[in-house]
Design a protein around this motif. Structure first.
Motif, PDB file in Angstrom:
ATOM      1  N   ALA A  25     -39.349  -1.540  20.909  1.00 26.97           N
ATOM      2  CA  ALA A  25     -38.127  -1.438  20.116  1.00 26.97           C
ATOM      3  C   ALA A  25     -37.285  -0.217  20.491  1.00 26.97           C
ATOM      4  O   ALA A  25     -36.057  -0.273  20.459  1.00 26.97           O
ATOM      5  N   THR A  26     -37.964   0.887  20.844  1.00 29.36           N
ATOM      6  CA  THR A  26     -37.230   2.153  20.998  1.00 29.36           C
ATOM      7  C   THR A  26     -37.315   2.763  22.399  1.00 29.36           C
ATOM      8  O   THR A  26     -36.529   3.655  22.719  1.00 29.36           O
ATOM      9  N   LEU A  43     -37.978  -4.997  11.909  1.00 28.56           N
ATOM     10  CA  LEU A  43     -37.095  -3.867  12.229  1.00 28.56           C
ATOM     11  C   LEU A  43     -35.669  -4.324  12.522  1.00 28.56           C
ATOM     12  O   LEU A  43     -34.744  -3.519  12.570  1.00 28.56           O
ATOM     13  N   VAL A  81     -34.519  -5.553  15.384  1.00 35.34           N
ATOM     14  CA  VAL A  81     -34.057  -5.105  16.709  1.00 35.34           C
ATOM     15  C   VAL A  81     -34.665  -5.972  17.811  1.00 35.34           C
ATOM     16  O   VAL A  81     -35.653  -6.683  17.591  1.00 35.34           O
ATOM     17  N   ALA A 101     -43.475  -0.578  18.737  1.00 38.91           N
ATOM     18  CA  ALA A 101     -42.521   0.515  18.517  1.00 38.91           C
ATOM     19  C   ALA A 101     -41.889   0.945  19.843  1.00 38.91           C
ATOM     20  O   ALA A 101     -40.688   1.226  19.909  1.00 38.91           O
ATOM     21  N   GLU A 159     -39.627   4.671  23.273  1.00 44.19           N
ATOM     22  CA  GLU A 159     -40.219   6.006  23.088  1.00 44.19           C
ATOM     23  C   GLU A 159     -41.573   5.931  22.391  1.00 44.19           C
ATOM     24  O   GLU A 159     -41.852   4.990  21.660  1.00 44.19           O
TER      25      GLU A 159
END
Lengths: 165, 430
Positions: B156-157, B59, B61, B153, B159
């Motif tokens: 990374a976010t 990704l 990130v 995920a 959320e």
């Protein structure tokens, strides 16, 4: 268009993550671990399953650990979808996140081990050729269909992050 | 024209209140699919860094907020071969490369280490990369387990998406008989309400739960995983806040008025049970729902007794075992293995003299970690062997060979069975 026929591998209720991916073997590479998938309940499965085959099971499929290898192993073996009367929450999410359709289907008793079946996920149809019976599958929530259509959560996120960048 | 009247908002459960806050919504209802911001994300050496790194690299990130990430090495600890040593080394490198805010290297099992450091507070929404994450619901937070891709995920976010679960309230009243504990409640419930409590949060309540210590409340919440619930939760009270502040966390009384289910909450169901009528329970192989009063399995010979795991080796679990083992000896031919949940548990048990009681009885001490419960480390079983264990799962092949048999029970029952050399009702030993 329907996909080519698949062999159905039938299992009962409460297929847990330890029989899908034994903890004592979790240090192995994903490919090696997959060779032991479900061996405690059906030693033939991992040896004979072919890409495109489907797994059908009873209630509470995937109960137990959060270990994603339970779903990874099925994916590596080429299992096209898992149909069960119900799924444990974490397994269900793991499967979807890897692009492995986990489909709630009440009538898995209408599929026997070894039956020849055709699954069309997008059209929500299952045809059991061995019994000449056809079934409609329940629709999947848009949030879930979106992940499956992208091929999994990471590809979906990749696209989203690219868009935002 | 009449003035518009303020309509009282419909009451909501504690879990719904937390999810609504994390979703930035006025309210949420069971079945809604919502995106939530996560307050804290935890992963361990098995499901975390080795699975996260390739995904984060793909990704391109880093971590969304390193100060909100907790990494605990508790599965492959201590290393027993080159493969486990390499996994642990990679974890340390990840922590360094990504600037992880909270790292606990071989200090014990994540679910117990987090509250030991005051990291869980009422009202938080926490994502745990392990199925026993519901353990932390004892602190009044919404904490659920996730697999590695979900967790990557989230890392990374910050959320994830949730399907809002309905809340099922489970009330216990009455005092336990001697030799009965929270673990017996959970084995009883695994039989009584089954292991398919899907799309539900179990909210434990009632005088029995109010009277429980945090160790016992964690036991209740931990095994929500076996019951198939999304998670479990207990409304915070003075016991909760005292524990948090005593362990370096921040908490204040204002949390108690807000982080609770509203009066009149429309629960999915309310179940009521009497703890004074509960007998010690044992779950037979290979399924936690195979529970029955211990007396039904009495005289089953055992090879091994195991006191370990997040659910079964906290300080009070060791106290229960010691209450049985004091002045007694483990039966010849039986091995009693004890893996304290954390290194702090060991430290405390050393200071209090608890460990001396256990080892004098013949117990063999193992390192803190997930160990044999997760089929790792020391204390695995051979084909045909039988073990009685304080752990939470007895699936086929989980603790070693698929031909081994594991019975689940409380620390009282496991300790008493170690002395007897066979499964017994511990009340005869107290």
């Amino acid at each position: 268009m329907t996909d080519r026929p698949s062999r159905a591998w039938a299992f009962g209720d409460n297929i847990d993550t330890d029989v899908l991916a034994p903890g004592r073997l979790m240090k192995l590479s994903p490919e090696e671990l997959a060779r032991h998938c479900l061996e405690a309940v059906n030693p033939e499965f991992a040896q004979s399953v072919r890409p495109g085959d489907i797994v059908v099971a009873g209630r509470n499929f995937g109960l137990g650990s959060s270990r994603e290898q339970a779903a990874v192993s099925l994916r590596i073996l080429g299992v096209k979808a898992v149909l069960a009367k119900s799924f444990a929450r974490i397994f269900f999410r793991n499967a979807i996140n890897l692009g492995l359709p986990a489909i709630v289907f009440d009538e898995t008793d209408a599929v026997s081990d070894g039956d020849e079946v055709e699954l069309d996920r997008r059209r929500q149809r299952l045809l059991n050729r061995s019994r000449n019976a056809s079934f409609e599958l329940p629709p999947q929530a848009p949030a879930i269909a979106q992940i499956l259509d992208a091929g999994g959560l990471v590809p979906l996120l990749e696209r989203r992050l690219k868009r935002e960048a | 024209m009449p003035k518009p009247r303020m309509i009282d908002p419909a009451p909501v459960s504690l879990a719904e209140k937390i999810i609504a806050r994390a979703a930035g919504a006025a309210r949420v209802s069971p079945g809604d699919i919502v995106t939530v911001k996560v307050d804290l994300a935890m992963a361990h050496d098995s499901s975390g860094p080795r699975r996260w790194r390739p995904k984060l690299e793909a990704l391109g990130v880093g971590l969304w907020d390193p100060s909100r990430v907790v990494i605990v090495s508790d599965h492959y600890v201590p290393a027993v071969d080159e493969a486990s040593a390499a996994i642990l080394k990679d974890v340390r490198a990840f922590v360094r490369d990504y600037g992880v805010g909270h790292f606990f290297d071989m200090r014990g099992i994540s679910h117990i280490v987090m509250p030991e450091h005051g990291l869980l507070r009422p009202g938080m929404l926490v994502a745990g990369g392990d199925s026993h994450s519901p353990n932390g619901g004892a602190f009044g937070c919404f904490i659920a387990g996730f697999g590695a891709t979900d967790m990557a995920a989230i890392a990374a976010t910050g959320e994830t998406w949730l399907s809002v679960p309905a809340t099922r309230r489970i009330e216990w009243s009455g005092m336990f008989a001697q030799g009965v504990s929270a673990k017996d409640i959970m084995l009883f419930l695994a039989r009584e309400i089954g292991t398919e409590n899907h799309n539900l949060v179990l909210e434990y309540a009632g005088p029995t739960v109010k009277a429980m210590s945090m160790d016992e409340r964690m036991t209740l919440c931990n095994m929500a995983a076996e019951l198939g619930a999304d998670t479990a939760i207990i409304e915070p009270d003075a016991t909760t806040l005292d524990h948090i502040t005593a362990h370096g966390g921040t908490a204040d009384a204002s949390m108690l008025s807000h982080w609770r289910s509203d009066p009149g909450t429309d629960y999915e169901a309310v179940f009521k049970y009497d703890a004074s009528a509960l007998e010690p329970q044992v779950a037979a192989p290979h399924y936690p729902g195979n529970a029955a009063p211990a007396s039904e399995y009495s005289a089953t010979p055992i090879d091994q007794a195991y006191i370990g795991a997040c659910v079964g080796a906290k300080h009070e679990d060791l106290e229960m075992a010691a209450a049985v083992l004091k002045g007694r000896k483990v039966r010849d031919g039986v091995r009693l293995l004890i893996s304290p949940a954390t290194t702090r548990t060991t430290e405390r048990a050393t200071t209090s003299g608890l460990l001396a009681t256990l080892t004098a009885a013949g117990a063999i001490l193992l390192p803190s970690g997930c160990g044999a419960c997760a089929g790792m480390g020391h204390g695995l079983l051979a084909d045909g062997e039988t073990c009685i264990s304080t752990t939470n799962r007895n699936f086929k092949g989980r603790m070693g060979h698929k031909g081994a048999s594991v019975y689940l029970a409380s620390p009282y029952t496991v300790a008493a069975s170690a002395v007897a050399g066979e499964i017994v009702d511990p009340r005869e030993y107290l």
